[in-house]
Design an enzyme around this catalytic site. Structure first.
Site, short mmCIF file in Angstrom:
data_model
loop_
_atom_site.label_atom_id
_atom_site.label_comp_id
_atom_site.label_asym_id
_atom_site.label_seq_id
_atom_site.Cartn_x
_atom_site.Cartn_y
_atom_site.Cartn_z
N CYS A 140 85.28 3.42 15.96
CA CYS A 140 84.96 3.68 17.37
C CYS A 140 85.69 2.70 18.31
CB CYS A 140 83.45 3.66 17.58
SG CYS A 140 82.94 4.49 19.11
N HIS A 200 81.19 7.32 13.46
CA HIS A 200 80.44 6.18 12.93
C HIS A 200 79.98 6.44 11.50
CE1 HIS A 200 79.88 3.57 16.50
NE2 HIS A 200 80.16 4.70 17.15
N GLU A 257 79.30 4.11 9.30
CA GLU A 257 78.42 3.04 8.82
C GLU A 257 76.94 3.43 8.85
OE1 GLU A 257 78.13 2.61 13.19
OE2 GLU A 257 79.77 3.10 11.79
#
Length: 262
Positions: free
Chosen positions: A118, A227, A229
């Site tokens: 990002c 994203h 994660e």
């Protein structure tokens, strides 16, 4: 009885945001990145302060096995890519800009594995001469890439939002194949002009660049706009990204130790 210690893990430096907390300057990082690096990447996560006077590329190259550039509520200062300041309020983190941007070319050239997410994706694009658009959703024929309703539980912000078209023959395709995938989307900025020497690895249905690599980089270098994660528990794509990053970091550690003792 004495038990031999486990093999030391690769060390991954994770970028942080410079924020104010209770009147104190603080270096902050979301736990999702720490969790993904430790559990899926199999590496030791260490938070990297956003303090340019405290860091230097030579020491990082000599001591860490990978760098993770995180997402953030803040944006890269438009002055960094010669754009005017926006009329609407924009959260900036100039200390992070001053810390991270000068380090990136040296890290890439040295072959330090680099995964950018990002804001990190946008930082890497800017470093290579690319530009950003501050509000993708205002452009004709573009999707709304923002996270949507903030009243939802935070974990729902990271649900899959749109398709991902993986470019054939690239680094990402090697990891996950070229089949269509789904990713989340939590950004209002996006790539306007892709930086020099960067290779498109994936796009959104509206053509917006969603992933790129640095062409000719000697080590693992991959940047993604979504994203992963926050989805390592239930998303094969997210797990594949952090697994490949962790593997590259372990290879870097082995190479670093060999050069130290030979």
């Amino acid at each position: 009885m004495h038990r031999p210690s486990a093999e030391p893990r690769a060390v991954v430096a994770i970028s942080t945001d410079r924020v104010d907390r209770h009147g104190h300057t603080t270096h902050a990082g979301f736990h999702g990145y720490v969790h993904a690096v430790a559990t899926v990447g199999g590496a030791l996560p260490l938070l990297l302060p956003s303090a340019p006077e405290a860091l230097d590329a030579d020491t990082l190259i000599a001591t860490v096995d990978g760098v993770l550039l995180t997402g953030s509520p803040s944006n890269v200062d438009p002055a960094r890519y010669d754009a005017p300041q926006p009329h609407a309020p924009m959260l900036l983190d100039r200390e992070r800009d001053a810390t991270i941007l000068p380090l990136l070319p040296r890290l890439v050239e040295a072959g330090v594995p680099l995964l950018a997410v990002c804001r990190g994706f946008q930082e890497l694009n800017v470093v290579y001469g690319g530009t950003l658009h501050p509000a993708i959703h205002t452009l004709p024929n573009r999707m709304d890439h923002r996270e949507g309703d903030h009243q939802r539980p935070i974990e729902r912000w990271y649900d899959d939002s749109h398709a991902l078209h993986v470019a054939p023959g690239g680094r990402l395709a090697e990891m996950v194949g070229e089949r269509p995938l789904q990713v989340n989307s939590l950004h209002h900025q996006g790539i306007d002009r892709l930086g020099q020497g960067l290779r498109v690895e994936a796009t959104a249905p509206d053509g917006l660049v969603e992933a790129f690599s640095v062409a000719g980089a000697p080590g693992f270098t991959l940047a993604v706009q979504w994203h992963p994660e926050m989805r390592v528990g239930d998303c094969p794509l997210a797990r594949a990204l952090f697994s490949a990053f962790g593997e590259a970091c372990r290879a870097r550690r082995a190479e670093r130790l060999r050069s130290r003792f030979h």
